[in-house]
Design an enzyme around this catalytic site. Structure first.
Site, PDB file in Angstrom:
ATOM      1  N   TRP A 171       0.833  -1.213   0.000  1.00 23.83           N
ATOM      2  CA  TRP A 171       0.000   0.000   0.000  1.00 23.83           C
ATOM      3  C   TRP A 171       0.861   1.254   0.000  1.00 23.83           C
ATOM      4  CZ3 TRP A 171       0.062   3.675   3.822  1.00 23.83           C
ATOM      5  CH2 TRP A 171       0.685   3.322   5.029  1.00 23.83           C
ATOM      6  N   ASP A 201      -3.652  11.143   6.948  1.00 20.25           N
ATOM      7  CA  ASP A 201      -3.664   9.847   7.600  1.00 20.25           C
ATOM      8  C   ASP A 201      -5.099   9.318   7.628  1.00 20.25           C
ATOM      9  OD1 ASP A 201      -1.779   8.165   9.618  1.00 20.25           O
ATOM     10  OD2 ASP A 201      -3.857   8.103  10.284  1.00 20.25           O
ATOM     11  N   PRO A 267       8.437   2.194  14.423  1.00 25.64           N
ATOM     12  CA  PRO A 267       7.384   2.586  13.489  1.00 25.64           C
ATOM     13  C   PRO A 267       6.479   1.386  13.239  1.00 25.64           C
ATOM     14  CG  PRO A 267       9.363   2.023  12.280  1.00 25.64           C
ATOM     15  CD  PRO A 267       9.714   1.912  13.750  1.00 25.64           C
ATOM     16  N   SER A 268       5.316   1.635  12.647  1.00 22.52           N
ATOM     17  CA  SER A 268       4.469   0.471  12.356  1.00 22.52           C
ATOM     18  C   SER A 268       4.815  -0.139  11.001  1.00 22.52           C
ATOM     19  CB  SER A 268       2.995   0.824  12.458  1.00 22.52           C
ATOM     20  OG  SER A 268       2.750   2.044  11.853  1.00 22.52           O
ATOM     21  N   TYR A 270       8.431  -0.246   8.203  1.00 20.89           N
ATOM     22  CA  TYR A 270       9.840   0.151   8.167  1.00 20.89           C
ATOM     23  C   TYR A 270      10.219   0.824   6.841  1.00 20.89           C
ATOM     24  CZ  TYR A 270      10.217  -2.031  12.669  1.00 20.89           C
ATOM     25  OH  TYR A 270      10.036  -2.322  14.001  1.00 20.89           O
ATOM     26  N   HIS A 273       8.635   7.528   7.364  1.00 22.75           N
ATOM     27  CA  HIS A 273       7.464   8.396   7.193  1.00 22.75           C
ATOM     28  C   HIS A 273       7.360   9.286   8.412  1.00 22.75           C
ATOM     29  CE1 HIS A 273       6.212   4.780   9.326  1.00 22.75           C
ATOM     30  NE2 HIS A 273       5.213   5.460   9.842  1.00 22.75           N
TER      31      HIS A 273
END
EC number: 3.6.1.59
Lengths: 334, 334
Positions: A171, A201, A267-268, A270, A273
């Protein structure tokens, strides 16, 4: 339960990676997307989804995470009530057709319920379908712990963990390659080294700026996280800071001093962002997860190898694979 | 608007001062209540109240504070969306008459708005009438801004401001000298150089550990804030970290990894104190105000003069004296 680590679609992808047969699962998903995904159904009605159970809820945020079934497949639904805007409040007062019920009054204080017209009071609704066990796990309430990660822990535990997990952040690449969400792009600097795409977001409905939440995704693909940042990235970081705030100032009339600009560690996903939010109580903005871009630039300017040498503290959920790795490989005080 | 900088005992004291003439106002209100209060009107409709302005809003809580006019008198209305319950979620899914609108989808993720029937989606509504100027002030927001403070800004603006402000932290010295709150002390290390007193913060009721909130106040008196910390303070910081977590583990059965340990910058009073909270959404734990003790120790171990050289970002309210100083003495982007 803190909402800080719960609310990202990014984590879904990460967790999907962990699934044993992830390639197979991905193929299956793509195929299903073409054929039966709920998102392509015309005139979808919520009654098509069967309630299974509440996974988690946040009374503070007025949000709830629900497991459901659609055509025998798992679905996760996230309902979240939306913030008020000046326009919505004006309409509430001006329209005479909102009913009002008094529960009690005491002196000057009266307690009521207002029943607004549906169009004034929509629920932000995110539907994930088909959802895997990993999605269910992600959105279920879980205990949090803090881990203090040394440079050695990163090399011995975290980095091998990241590298061993097959990437599935399609995505993100869809966005960077203009294959998805093109019309949601707020700003793009196409430079392959310094450039980025800025877009809202998923947590933000884009309506009012008091809970503004945008994300800048850099075009450069080899920066996994904060741990990789050093002097060579200062031009990239400064470019995102400068052009991101300029774009937000122009489009939303918020000044740089009205923005919280930060990255998450862990981060969720890698791929570097950067979060841009208004100064509201945004999920993921607590000190154990958020690192201000201004602080990151300061640290690297002063000490080029700050993020390679430092101990970094972050929160993990008890069911996280990374938590298990730390428990397995290191004496840990839980 | 963030509650992070609003919720301290200092602010409570300030607010108490504002209500000095409240007895007189209360007499007046009682008289009016008998005669014209909105709460006695049958079939009240919100359209009877004229919108004046938004006083404050909380996108996180989905609440809004509104000033209005009713028969020429001031009204405060507080709207708050309500949390979900299992019953309300079941009804949302089971009733076929809730409309659903898709905004976009990307892979397995779809973003929608649900428009529920009014009776499933009422707003908690508090009406204050007649409201006084004090009510208006009480419910009004103060805008927040982030300031990035360089070492020079600290020397030229912040430090002179701190030193010019008459100190009134007698309550801190009362605690350290065992003149007040003696029975609230959880733990004390009496050493004048390394010692501290640990006690519950006023924001915590002491009943359940999921919102545990304690404060350690050091005995040493010449440390104003984070800006003063250097290598000579490492023994003090490590002592507070070690003995504070031991005391909490013993009394409350929370492990070190279940605690967020941090200082504020700017602090609400300029005598070093360290916050110990459970991993809940504690006020003041956002990245623009909180600095983890583990990070502070890391920074000073690596770079002894980190806090004397670094730029530090913090939030100020528009009405803060420090904000005015920065506006006056420095080009500032608001």
């Amino acid at each position: 339960m803190s909402a800080d680590v719960l609310n990202d679609r990014e984590s879904n992808a990460k967790r999907a990676k962990l699934s044993e047969n992830s390639n197979e699962a991905l193929d299956l998903r793509s195929q299903q997307e073409e054929e039966v995904t709920i998102h392509r159904k015309a005139d979808l009605n919520l009654s098509a989804i069967k309630f299974v159970r509440i996974l988690n809820d946040s009374p503070l945020n007025k949000s709830v995470f629900v497991e459901g079934l659609y055509n025998g497949e798992k679905v996760v639904i996230i309902f979240e009530k939306t913030p008020f805007s000046e326009a919505s409040v004006k309409q509430l007062l001006e329209r005479g057709d909102n009913s009002l019920k008094q529960h009690f009054h005491n002196d000057i204080y009266g307690d009521y319920t207002t029943f607004p017209n549906p169009e004034l009071n929509g629920l932000k609704t995110t539907i994930i379908h088909p959802a895997t066990e990993k999605h269910i796990e992600k959105y279920s309430a879980q205990q949090l712990f803090l881990i203090e990660e040394s440079a050695e822990d990163y090399a011995n535990i975290t980095l091998p963990y990241i590298e061993s997990t097959p990437l599935s952040i399609d995505w993100v690449y869809n966005i960077l390659e203009h294959k998805s969400e093109t019309d949601r792009i707020i700003f793009e600097d196409p430079d392959p080294e310094l450039g980025f795409i800025l877009l809202p977001d998923l947590k933000w409905n884009g309506q009012q700026t008091n809970d503004l939440y945008l994300v800048a995704i850099c075009h450069k693909r080899n920066i996994k996280s904060l741990r990789d940042l050093n002097q060579q990235h200062l031009p990239l970081l400064r470019n995102i800071q400068k052009k991101g705030t300029e774009a937000i100032s122009k489009k939303y009339d918020l000044k740089p001093s009205e923005l919280r600009i930060y990255v998450h560690y862990q981060p969720s996903f890698y791929h570097l962002h950067i979060h841009f939010t208004a100064l509201f109580d945004a999920p993921g903005s607590r000190v154990e997860r958020a690192h201000l871009l201004s602080t990151i630039i300061n640290n690297i300017e002063l000490y080029g190898d700050y993020y390679q040498k430092s101990r970094l503290t972050f929160a993990v959920r008890k069911n996280d694979a990374l938590f298990a790795k730390f428990e397995e490989l290191k004496k840990f005080d839980t």
